[in-house]
Design a protein around this motif. Structure first.
Motif, mmCIF file in Angstrom:
data_model
loop_
_atom_site.group_PDB
_atom_site.id
_atom_site.type_symbol
_atom_site.label_atom_id
_atom_site.label_comp_id
_atom_site.label_asym_id
_atom_site.label_seq_id
_atom_site.Cartn_x
_atom_site.Cartn_y
_atom_site.Cartn_z
ATOM 1 N N SER A 104 -7.030 2.710 -11.116
ATOM 2 C CA SER A 104 -5.944 2.215 -11.674
ATOM 3 C C SER A 104 -6.013 2.202 -13.361
ATOM 4 N N GLU A 140 -8.572 -4.007 -6.159
ATOM 5 C CA GLU A 140 -7.994 -3.099 -6.666
ATOM 6 C C GLU A 140 -7.935 -1.757 -5.842
ATOM 7 N N ARG A 176 -7.590 -2.002 -2.667
ATOM 8 C CA ARG A 176 -6.455 -2.091 -1.525
ATOM 9 C C ARG A 176 -5.267 -1.755 -2.268
ATOM 10 N N ASN A 177 -4.961 -1.850 -3.219
ATOM 11 C CA ASN A 177 -3.859 -1.315 -4.310
ATOM 12 C C ASN A 177 -3.921 0.424 -4.311
ATOM 13 N N THR A 178 -5.004 0.842 -4.533
ATOM 14 C CA THR A 178 -5.349 2.236 -4.497
ATOM 15 C C THR A 178 -4.743 2.857 -3.297
ATOM 16 N N HIS A 236 -2.721 1.951 -1.031
ATOM 17 C CA HIS A 236 -1.270 1.885 -1.066
ATOM 18 C C HIS A 236 -0.745 3.141 -1.943
ATOM 19 N N LEU A 278 -5.458 -9.521 1.792
ATOM 20 C CA LEU A 278 -5.356 -8.019 1.659
ATOM 21 C C LEU A 278 -6.068 -7.367 2.770
ATOM 22 N N GLY A 284 -6.149 -7.524 -9.180
ATOM 23 C CA GLY A 284 -5.266 -6.329 -9.307
ATOM 24 C C GLY A 284 -3.611 -6.783 -9.605
ATOM 25 N N ASP A 285 -2.990 -6.028 -9.143
ATOM 26 C CA ASP A 285 -1.446 -6.280 -9.024
ATOM 27 C C ASP A 285 -1.070 -7.521 -8.162
ATOM 28 N N PHE A 286 -2.036 -8.071 -7.443
ATOM 29 C CA PHE A 286 -1.653 -8.987 -6.472
ATOM 30 C C PHE A 286 -1.684 -10.264 -6.885
#
Length: 442
Positions: free
Chosen positions: A60, A195, A197-199, A201, A247, A377-379
């Protein structure tokens, strides 16, 4: 030249958060006015803010756009940069030995050097501690450097691609799956899990894999203690645990890892966890070379310093940051290895070294805990603020916590470059993010 003929020589070894902030300020105050010769020694040619390495590992953040060339910073702020690793300290002769540097083809760029000092500041940080666990160092990745973070990112993408093409492991119902284990649930482990988990997605959205980001990519966080984020309050720990569970991160507490292999992790309770990738974030220790300097060290190899951050028994050597161990006299607690501690110690040493050059005794360092923030992260983000306008301690989460977390890095950039350049740097990175993939794919 005699000692009276030349400038006072200040050598700072280690260009991490604290070390680089210190030489930048010393260069602007002393180097610019020829009141002292300020030298930075580091084994790497560039600086990167270590608390953000988990974002590089997850893809990210592109480390190339956030690294700072030491040579350029030295030119802008009137200090000298010496590229090479510290290998020896001769306290009797007051000089250090710096290893030679080589290019990618093994050709020597700079030879072994000896540098004389009048004041030496050790700021060489810490490295991952594997605690002698069989297979841990061989079969897991640490996140001490940009190179290690990039290596993990590349392996992550490759593992997902192999799983997509049916060349990886399969789980229930014959579905391909990827298992990532993070050993250690401190700030690095928790932030990396979110992070990743976001990656998962984002990689799915870009078509790098067609795996279900939640059902087929499994993230495990393994902590030996009874709760995650053991250095922070129970409230922050509980909230972060809940957010990770939301998450679909598998959090295992009170599980001590006993063996690590390329395909599985074993714990003391008998659990067997299949893995494709393992990250070790369970503890830190000072670099092994520190024990060879003849300085007083604790069990973790950190240099023991007194209230002025001077090494016990040698008033010409100081230490700051993760490689230093200082026990607060008032609270009888050890200053934690955090970026805010390194920043405060760098600010203190700037004042102390100026006083030292004027023949005055340095004051005593007092650490002020400003609170802690953990990014998911973004969450989300979660943490606490202390002191200042808050007075006591205030729990924060969500957007406010996320903004506060982001501001920590911007404050570091401002210390190195000033307000104007920090604002321009922030704007440049925002514009770049509008035209770049959300995850570094190459």
């Amino acid at each position: 030249m005699t000692a009276m003929d030349r400038q006072h020589r200040i050598i700072v070894v280690g260009g991490g958060a604290g070390g680089l902030e210190l030489v930048t300020r010393l260069g602007d105050r002393l180097g610019k006015r020829s009141r002292a010769k300020v030298i930075l020694v580091d084994r790497n040619p560039t600086h990167f803010w270590k608390p953000l390495l988990h974002e590089v590992a997850a893809g990210s953040m592109d480390a190339n756009t956030h690294q700072l060339e030491y040579a350029a910073q030295a030119r802008w702020h009137h200090f000298e940069f010496q590229h090479g690793a510290l290998t020896a300290v001769d306290r009797l002769r007051k000089c250090i030995t710096v290893a030679g540097c080589f290019d990618d083809e093994g050709q020597e760029l700079q030879p072994v050097r000896e540098l004389e000092y009048d004041t030496l500041v050790l700021s060489i940080g810490c490295v991952t501690h594997f605690f002698g666990v069989p297979g841990a160092e061989q079969h897991s990745l640490a996140l001490d450097t940009v190179e290690q973070a990039e290596k993990f990112r590349r392996r992550l993408i490759s593992t997902c691609v192999r799983a997509q093409s049916g060349r990886g492991r399969t789980g229930a119902h014959g579905r391909s799956r990827v298992d990532i284990a993070i050993v250690g649930a401190g700030a690095t482990g928790v932030e990396l899990a979110a992070e990743l988990r976001n990656t998962a997605h984002v990689l799915n959205a870009y078509g790098i894999h067609k795996l279900d980001p939640r059902q087929d990519i499994h993230i495990h966080v393994i902590e030996a203690g009874p709760r995650i984020l053991p250095a922070l309050s129970e409230r922050i720990s509980h909230k972060a645990h809940k957010l990770l569970s939301n998450l679909h991160v598998n959090v295992l507490t009170s599980e001590r890892v006993t063996t690590v292999s390329p395909s599985e992790i074993l714990t003391a309770s008998g659990k067997r966890i299949e893995v494709d990738l393992t990250v070790w974030a369970a503890g830190i220790t000072a670099p092994a070379v520190v024990r060879n300097f003849g300085l007083p060290v604790n069990r973790a190899g950190q240099v023991i310093v007194g209230p002025t951050l001077q090494v016990e028994g040698d008033s010409s050597i100081f230490a700051l940051g993760d490689c230093a161990s200082y026990t607060c006299v008032e609270r009888q607690t050890v200053v934690p290895p955090r970026a805010q501690a390194a920043h405060q110690q760098a600010t203190f040493l700037f004042t102390a070294l100026n006083a030292r050059l004027k023949g005055r005794a340095p004051p005593a360092f007092r650490y002020k805990d400003r609170g802690s923030l953990v990014s998911l992260g973004d969450f989300s983000a979660v943490g606490s603020l202390k002191g200042g306008l808050v007075g006591g301690s205030m729990f924060i989460e969500g957007l406010l916590a996320r903004l506060m977390y982001t501001s920590l890095y911007r404050m570091h950039v401002m210390t190195l470059h000033g307000l104007r350049r920090m604002a321009l740097d922030t704007a440049a990175h925002w514009l770049r993010s509008r035209t770049s993939p959300r995850i570094k794919l190459h």
